[in-house]
Design a protein around this motif. Structure first.
Motif, short mmCIF file in Angstrom:
data_model
loop_
_atom_site.label_atom_id
_atom_site.label_comp_id
_atom_site.label_asym_id
_atom_site.label_seq_id
_atom_site.Cartn_x
_atom_site.Cartn_y
_atom_site.Cartn_z
N THR A 70 68.82 40.37 44.24
CA THR A 70 67.63 39.54 44.14
C THR A 70 66.39 40.41 43.92
O THR A 70 65.27 39.90 43.90
CB THR A 70 67.44 38.71 45.43
OG1 THR A 70 67.39 39.57 46.56
CG2 THR A 70 68.58 37.71 45.59
N ASN A 71 66.58 41.72 43.77
CA ASN A 71 65.49 42.63 43.48
C ASN A 71 64.80 42.20 42.17
O ASN A 71 65.46 41.95 41.16
CB ASN A 71 66.05 44.05 43.35
CG ASN A 71 64.97 45.12 43.32
OD1 ASN A 71 64.01 45.01 42.57
ND2 ASN A 71 65.16 46.16 44.11
N ALA A 72 63.46 42.12 42.18
CA ALA A 72 62.72 41.70 40.99
C ALA A 72 62.86 42.69 39.84
O ALA A 72 62.59 42.35 38.69
CB ALA A 72 61.24 41.52 41.33
N ALA A 73 63.29 43.91 40.16
CA ALA A 73 63.52 44.92 39.12
C ALA A 73 65.01 45.00 38.78
O ALA A 73 65.53 46.08 38.50
CB ALA A 73 63.01 46.29 39.58
N GLY A 241 67.64 50.22 54.35
CA GLY A 241 66.62 49.19 54.16
C GLY A 241 66.12 49.07 52.74
O GLY A 241 65.22 48.26 52.47
N ASP A 242 66.67 49.83 51.81
CA ASP A 242 66.22 49.77 50.42
C ASP A 242 67.21 48.97 49.59
O ASP A 242 68.39 49.32 49.50
CB ASP A 242 66.09 51.19 49.84
CG ASP A 242 64.85 51.89 50.35
OD1 ASP A 242 63.78 51.26 50.34
OD2 ASP A 242 64.95 53.06 50.76
N GLN A 243 66.72 47.93 48.95
CA GLN A 243 67.57 47.06 48.14
C GLN A 243 67.71 47.65 46.74
O GLN A 243 66.72 48.03 46.11
CB GLN A 243 66.97 45.66 48.07
CG GLN A 243 67.84 44.66 47.33
CD GLN A 243 67.11 43.36 47.10
OE1 GLN A 243 66.02 43.34 46.55
NE2 GLN A 243 67.71 42.27 47.52
N SER A 244 68.92 47.69 46.26
CA SER A 244 69.19 48.28 44.95
C SER A 244 68.81 47.35 43.81
O SER A 244 68.75 46.13 43.96
CB SER A 244 70.67 48.62 44.84
OG SER A 244 71.02 49.00 43.53
#
Length: 415
Positions: A70-73, A241-244
């Protein structure tokens, strides 16, 4: 460090809602399912001259479902893959070493070229090929090396173990599991493999998960089962905590086994098998977090529902202060309470808390306990945190400790 995804307890790595574990297939994985084929090849995708396989073809014609970040990038391969799912798929083409993320229109064109090359080699329609990539962000794919590697991989001379190794980046070990269960006189198989070690905070879910089954089932019911399974597994882990930009989980069903359509006995069997495979792979990812020495399991009983309990558990395992305390074998339970409070968890004045099965708080009040004993217990490969609050919910989340090795790995990631 070795994780323990097969222990049943009030916590541990086996989800408490699982009635009992299905038998696993020794050495099993994605390719343990009838109707599948695998190809691998070395394409030197990172351009460092390493002699390792980094291109994979996974063939499992039939229904398919998936979830992407769901990351915008979101990376170009995620955009391509989500456009076709749920639906029918013939194969997945995967490369490691380059994420093809933040690469603009060239990245989109490269994804289509990967799918087209695979479709031509396998003799299937373009829209039946899904694409996944993992690796460094912001670097164009080396198509002059990647496309010939796809041709070689499409000879399908590989095996599941080789594929599980080929998709690895900073992983220290491959991650595979397969289960089998009898359904109305037929054997149902579900197998899977995953990669992921850092940039792990799935929200769909750097991680990739590939699952296959021989179930007979249409794409939408398969999607529904996968969505539920991912919520209880990949969405319940965190490393940093970092979304790929590239997180993807795909399940393919070859239709060579029993009927698992909704309303059949096979449907419940497939749900159980898919839940177990997803959970085991998710725990393997958490246990193999970059620089990790300990798997951290948090069980929360109570709150309004399972989702709220799972969110609270994930807040605990995602706290850098909790993770650092675990690494230092420091039974500083106040950091757990703080993480729950930061997540706006209600009822903390009635919290019961155990650390490594030792009571440290009851009804919101601190207890005297042997800190040296708990510190020694925290040296184990898995550290268990159990919280009880008012309510009927039940949630489990998994993470890992935070070490200096995590900083070292990510400081040198591109070198």
């Amino acid at each position: 460090m070795t994780a323990s995804p097969h222990r049943s307890s009030d916590g541990g790595s086996l989800p408490p809602w699982t009635p009992e574990r299905l038998p696993t297939l020794p050495g099993g994985g994605w390719a343990s399912v009838p109707g599948t084929a695998v190809g691998v090849a070395a394409g030197d995708i990172k351009g460092n001259g390493a002699d390792r396989d980094d291109v994979v073809i996974l063939v499992a014609p039939g229904s398919a479902a998936g979830l992407t970040t769901t990351n915008a990038a979101a990376a170009a391969p995620c955009l391509w893959t989500r456009a076709w799912l749920p639906g029918k798929a013939h194969a997945v083409v995967v490369n490691s070493g380059n994420a093809n993320a933040a690469t603009g229109s060239r990245g989109a064109a490269d994804v289509e070229a990967m799918a087209a090359r695979t479709a031509a080699a396998l003799g299937c329609p373009l829209d039946r090929v899904l694409v996944c990539s993992t690796g460094v962000i912001g670097v164009p794919l080396p198509m002059d090396r990647l496309l010939p590697a796809i041709d070689r991989a499409c000879a399908l001379h590989g095996d599941g173990a080789a594929a599980a190794r080929a998709i690895m980046t900073t992983d220290t070990r491959p991650k595979e599991v397969a289960v089998a269960v009898e359904v109305a006189g037929h054997r149902l198989h579900v197998g899977g493999m995953a990669k992921g070690s850092g940039m792990i905070h799935p929200g769909m879910a750097t991680m990739l998960g590939f699952i296959t089954t021989d179930a007979v089932i249409d794409p939408q019911p398969l999607q529904d089962l996968l969505t539920d399974a991912v919520d209880r597994s990949f969405h319940a882990i965190t490393v940093d905590g970092d979304q790929s930009t590239n997180d993807t989980v795909i399940v393919q069903a070859t239709g060579r086994g029993p009927d698992c359509s909704p309303g059949t006995p096979g449907h419940d069997a497939l749900r159980r098998a898919l839940d177990q495979v997803c959970c085991d792979l998710a725990v393997m990812i958490a246990a193999d977090g970059e620089g990790a020495h300990h798997l951290v399991t948090c069980v929360v009983r109570g709150l309004s529902d399972d989702r709220a309990a799972r969110r609270a558990a994930r807040a605990v395992v995602g706290s850098n202060l909790v993770k650092a305390a675990v690494h230092g074998h420091d039974p500083n339970w106040g950091r757990i309470v703080s993480a729950l409070g930061q997540a706006r968890v209600p009822g903390l004045d009635r919290l019961d808390l155990d650390l490594c099965r030792v009571p440290v708080m009851r009804h919101g009040q601190a207890l005297s306990f042997d800190e040296a004993r708990v510190s020694a217990a925290m040296e184990a490969p898995e550290v268990l945190i159990q919280a009880r609050l008012p309510g009927e919910g039940l949630g489990v989340a998994w993470g890992c400790d935070l070490s200096a090795d995590y900083v070292r790995i990510n400081a040198d990631y591109r070198s």
